[in-house]
Design an enzyme around this catalytic site. Structure first.
Site, PDB file in Angstrom:
ATOM      1  N   PRO A  13       0.860  -1.188   0.000  1.00 55.25           N
ATOM      2  CA  PRO A  13       0.000   0.000   0.000  1.00 55.25           C
ATOM      3  C   PRO A  13       0.895   1.237   0.000  1.00 55.25           C
ATOM      4  O   PRO A  13       1.860   1.294   0.778  1.00 55.25           O
ATOM      5  CB  PRO A  13      -0.767  -0.115   1.327  1.00 55.25           C
ATOM      6  CG  PRO A  13       0.083  -0.984   2.198  1.00 55.25           C
ATOM      7  CD  PRO A  13       0.872  -1.885   1.288  1.00 55.25           C
ATOM      8  N   GLN A  72      -6.483  -1.320   2.749  1.00 53.99           N
ATOM      9  CA  GLN A  72      -5.811  -1.062   4.033  1.00 53.99           C
ATOM     10  C   GLN A  72      -6.494   0.091   4.763  1.00 53.99           C
ATOM     11  O   GLN A  72      -6.801   1.124   4.164  1.00 53.99           O
ATOM     12  CB  GLN A  72      -4.345  -0.711   3.828  1.00 53.99           C
ATOM     13  CG  GLN A  72      -3.619  -0.734   5.172  1.00 53.99           C
ATOM     14  CD  GLN A  72      -2.239  -0.138   5.139  1.00 53.99           C
ATOM     15  OE1 GLN A  72      -2.067   1.012   4.757  1.00 53.99           O
ATOM     16  NE2 GLN A  72      -1.246  -0.908   5.538  1.00 53.99           N
ATOM     17  N   CYS A 103       2.470   3.002   9.968  1.00 54.87           N
ATOM     18  CA  CYS A 103       2.725   4.327   9.390  1.00 54.87           C
ATOM     19  C   CYS A 103       3.338   5.265  10.432  1.00 54.87           C
ATOM     20  O   CYS A 103       2.750   5.510  11.478  1.00 54.87           O
ATOM     21  CB  CYS A 103       1.448   4.924   8.836  1.00 54.87           C
ATOM     22  SG  CYS A 103       1.773   6.521   8.068  1.00 54.87           S
ATOM     23  N   LYS A 144      -0.147  -4.906   8.973  1.00 54.73           N
ATOM     24  CA  LYS A 144       1.182  -4.501   8.486  1.00 54.73           C
ATOM     25  C   LYS A 144       1.833  -3.672   9.583  1.00 54.73           C
ATOM     26  O   LYS A 144       1.233  -2.717  10.071  1.00 54.73           O
ATOM     27  CB  LYS A 144       1.043  -3.706   7.192  1.00 54.73           C
ATOM     28  CG  LYS A 144       2.359  -3.248   6.598  1.00 54.73           C
ATOM     29  CD  LYS A 144       2.181  -2.839   5.137  1.00 54.73           C
ATOM     30  CE  LYS A 144       3.456  -2.344   4.499  1.00 54.73           C
ATOM     31  NZ  LYS A 144       3.752  -0.943   4.829  1.00 54.73           N
ATOM     32  N   GLY A 207      10.743  -4.410   2.423  1.00 60.17           N
ATOM     33  CA  GLY A 207      11.754  -3.376   2.594  1.00 60.17           C
ATOM     34  C   GLY A 207      12.910  -3.517   1.642  1.00 60.17           C
ATOM     35  O   GLY A 207      13.627  -4.520   1.666  1.00 60.17           O
ATOM     36  N   ASP A 208      13.044  -2.514   0.758  1.00 62.73           N
ATOM     37  CA  ASP A 208      14.226  -2.350  -0.098  1.00 62.73           C
ATOM     38  C   ASP A 208      14.371  -3.385  -1.209  1.00 62.73           C
ATOM     39  O   ASP A 208      15.491  -3.609  -1.684  1.00 62.73           O
ATOM     40  CB  ASP A 208      15.517  -2.355   0.742  1.00 62.73           C
ATOM     41  CG  ASP A 208      15.543  -1.234   1.768  1.00 62.73           C
ATOM     42  OD1 ASP A 208      14.713  -0.316   1.647  1.00 62.73           O
ATOM     43  OD2 ASP A 208      16.381  -1.292   2.681  1.00 62.73           O
ATOM     44  N   GLY A 230       7.204  -2.120  -2.544  1.00 63.42           N
ATOM     45  CA  GLY A 230       6.588  -0.798  -2.659  1.00 63.42           C
ATOM     46  C   GLY A 230       7.267   0.038  -3.722  1.00 63.42           C
ATOM     47  O   GLY A 230       6.924  -0.002  -4.903  1.00 63.42           O
ATOM     48  N   ARG A 231       8.308   0.782  -3.287  1.00 61.28           N
ATOM     49  CA  ARG A 231       8.917   1.750  -4.201  1.00 61.28           C
ATOM     50  C   ARG A 231       9.460   1.105  -5.477  1.00 61.28           C
ATOM     51  O   ARG A 231       9.367   1.689  -6.552  1.00 61.28           O
ATOM     52  CB  ARG A 231      10.021   2.519  -3.458  1.00 61.28           C
ATOM     53  CG  ARG A 231       9.450   3.432  -2.388  1.00 61.28           C
ATOM     54  CD  ARG A 231      10.492   3.870  -1.410  1.00 61.28           C
ATOM     55  NE  ARG A 231      11.010   2.745  -0.635  1.00 61.28           N
ATOM     56  CZ  ARG A 231      11.983   2.843   0.267  1.00 61.28           C
ATOM     57  NH1 ARG A 231      12.536   4.001   0.495  1.00 61.28           N
ATOM     58  NH2 ARG A 231      12.382   1.772   0.929  1.00 61.28           N
TER      59      ARG A 231
HETATM   60  C1  LIG Z   1       5.009   7.213  -0.887  1.00 66.38           C
HETATM   61  C2  LIG Z   1       4.784   6.093   0.087  1.00 66.38           C
HETATM   62  C3  LIG Z   1       3.515   5.907   0.623  1.00 66.38           C
HETATM   63  C4  LIG Z   1       3.297   4.876   1.549  1.00 66.38           C
HETATM   64  N1  LIG Z   1       2.022   4.667   2.024  1.00 66.38           N
HETATM   65  C5  LIG Z   1       1.782   3.596   2.826  1.00 66.38           C
HETATM   66  C6  LIG Z   1       0.459   3.264   3.210  1.00 66.38           C
HETATM   67  O1  LIG Z   1      -0.525   3.895   2.796  1.00 66.38           O
HETATM   68  N2  LIG Z   1       0.300   2.201   4.058  1.00 66.38           N
HETATM   69  C7  LIG Z   1       1.366   1.457   4.497  1.00 66.38           C
HETATM   70  O2  LIG Z   1       1.177   0.503   5.255  1.00 66.38           O
HETATM   71  N3  LIG Z   1       2.611   1.728   4.119  1.00 66.38           N
HETATM   72  C8  LIG Z   1       2.844   2.765   3.275  1.00 66.38           C
HETATM   73  N4  LIG Z   1       4.101   2.980   2.828  1.00 66.38           N
HETATM   74  C9  LIG Z   1       5.190   2.037   3.179  1.00 66.38           C
HETATM   75  C10 LIG Z   1       5.293   0.932   2.109  1.00 66.38           C
HETATM   76  O3  LIG Z   1       4.110   0.171   2.055  1.00 66.38           O
HETATM   77  C11 LIG Z   1       6.479   0.024   2.402  1.00 66.38           C
HETATM   78  O4  LIG Z   1       6.293  -0.574   3.653  1.00 66.38           O
HETATM   79  C12 LIG Z   1       7.809   0.772   2.403  1.00 66.38           C
HETATM   80  O5  LIG Z   1       7.900   1.664   1.320  1.00 66.38           O
HETATM   81  C13 LIG Z   1       9.000  -0.206   2.362  1.00 66.38           C
HETATM   82  O6  LIG Z   1       8.922  -1.024   1.239  1.00 66.38           O
HETATM   83  P1  LIG Z   1       9.765  -0.730  -0.121  1.00 66.38           P
HETATM   84  O7  LIG Z   1      11.201  -0.607   0.285  1.00 66.38           O
HETATM   85  O8  LIG Z   1       9.497  -1.903  -0.990  1.00 66.38           O
HETATM   86  O9  LIG Z   1       9.263   0.570  -0.673  1.00 66.38           O
HETATM   87  C14 LIG Z   1       4.356   4.019   1.943  1.00 66.38           C
HETATM   88  C15 LIG Z   1       5.623   4.227   1.379  1.00 66.38           C
HETATM   89  C16 LIG Z   1       5.846   5.231   0.465  1.00 66.38           C
HETATM   90  C17 LIG Z   1       7.224   5.395  -0.129  1.00 66.38           C
END
Ligand SMILES: Cc1cc2nc3c(=O)[nH]c(=O)nc-3n(C[C@H](O)[C@H](O)[C@H](O)COP(=O)(O)O)c2cc1C
Length: 324
Positions: A13, A72, A103, A144, A207-208, A230-231
């Site tokens: 999310p 979520q 969050c 989460k 993560g990452d 995510g990213r």
């Molecule tokens: C722009 C942005 C918005 C996010 N919004 C949410 C969210 O709405 N709910 C949530 O549980 N995590 C949110 N996250 C966290 C991501 O779901 C994820 O846990 C985090 O980016 C680490 O994963 P990644 O390294 O694959 O990006 C957000 C992250 C980013 C960068």
């Protein structure tokens, strides 16, 4: 859904990104086992509902869009969360309801005492999970989390056990603490330490993960049942398909060609326009285009132009010129 890989592949999310248009793109590429909306404030939903107003914008599209779909939600009040969970389960018939206890943003953790703020109180989290699970039954409820508030107060195992004992169907752990925000590297060893302490629910590591190689490395070396990205999936929404192919031992699709990227951007922009007015759609697609070009040579000037463009026709012309 694509053929199973034996490892759960979830899209994260992400507020401001994982709207209907983005979710639709993920479905076009395939490879994802579960797609999640942006986090939705249960309190805002209840307020809007009382006034007979429209759904929060973050729920746009969920009635009709294909399943499986997770929504979520966040708050710290069990009645508020349960009310939304019940509507999501029985009226909208979503596949999964995910509770946000990770969050760290000020507005949610500090001002609303929700999200990662609640990690200090594993019992309170357990109580919320238990009540929402009862309200949404038989629709599965997942959670989460992050590892804890700070590196000195990591308590993810306590929180995870509380969540499982309360009846949750799954747990995703972003391997950072709340105070780390997005700094440093995710602590995958801390994620791994949770696995032997769970009885049966799937553990999803997050993560990452930015590349297929990252994904395969995490899956091979850490005892997780799945990964969430995510990213990395904003930069490359086709990554899930490639990971699924690699896990099945199939040839992995090459990166999209420039022409394919151009078509993808136009498609994404058109999908955004189904939900948002042209101005907002342009703002949102600009952010994504910048992500697509992050590792491209000579893209800095293009990114500067894209970031300031206010006219859809000019935007499309810039895209045509750059991705030709
Ligand atoms: C722009 C942005 C918005 C996010 N919004 C949410 C969210 O709405 N709910 C949530 O549980 N995590 C949110 N996250 C966290 C991501 O779901 C994820 O846990 C985090 O980016 C680490 O994963 P990644 O390294 O694959 O990006 C957000 C992250 C980013 C960068």
């Amino acid at each position: 859904m694509s053929k199973s890989t034996g490892t759960l592949l979830y899209s994260a999310p992400m507020a401001g990104y994982t709207n209907y248009a983005y979710r639709e793109l993920l479905r076009i590429f395939g490879g994802v086992d579960l797609i999640t909306t942006e986090m939705v404030s249960a309190r805002s939903f209840v307020e809007l509902d009382k006034r007979g107003s429209e759904l929060p914008s973050r729920l746009w599209g969920i009635r009709e869009e294909p399943r499986p779909l997770a929504v979520q939600i966040w708050d710290n009040n069990s009645d508020t969360l349960s009310l939304l969970a019940q509507r999501l389960a029985f009226e909208f018939k979503v596949s999964v309801i995910d509770l946000n206890f990770g969050c760290p943003a000020k507005q949610i953790a500090n001002r609303s005492a929700s999200g990662a703020f609640l990690l200090r109180f594993p019992d309170r989290i357990g109580d919320l999970v238990q009540k929402v699970t009862a309200a949404a039954k038989p629709v599965p409820v997942t959670a989460k989390i992050r590892l804890g508030q700070t590196l000195d107060t990591i308590n993810a195992i306590d929180v995870a056990q509380s969540i499982e004992n309360a009846g949750a169907s799954g747990l995703t752990v972003h391997g950072r603490t709340a105070t780390e925000m997005y700094r440093g590297n995710a602590h995958w060893d801390e994620i791994a330490a949770i696995k032997p302490k769970l009885k049966s629910i799937p553990l999803i590591g997050n993560g990452d993960i930015r590349t297929v190689e990252d994904a395969l490395f995490r899956i091979k070396n850490y005892p997780v049942d799945g990964i969430m990205i995510g990213r990395g999936s904003i930069e490359r929404p086709w990554i899930f398909k490639q990971i699924a192919q690699a896990l099945r031992g199939e040839p992995v699709d090459p990166e999209p060609t420039t022409a394919e990227l151009r078509n993808l951007i136009v498609k994404h922009f058109n999908l955004l326009k189904q939900q948002f007015n042209e101005h907002t759609a342009l703002f949102l697609i600009r952010k994504t285009v910048c992500q697509y070009t992050i590792n491209r040579p000579c893209a800095k000037r293009f990114r500067n132009e894209i970031c300031s463009v206010k006219e859809p026709t000019l935007f499309l012309r810039l895209i045509e010129d750059f991705f030709h």
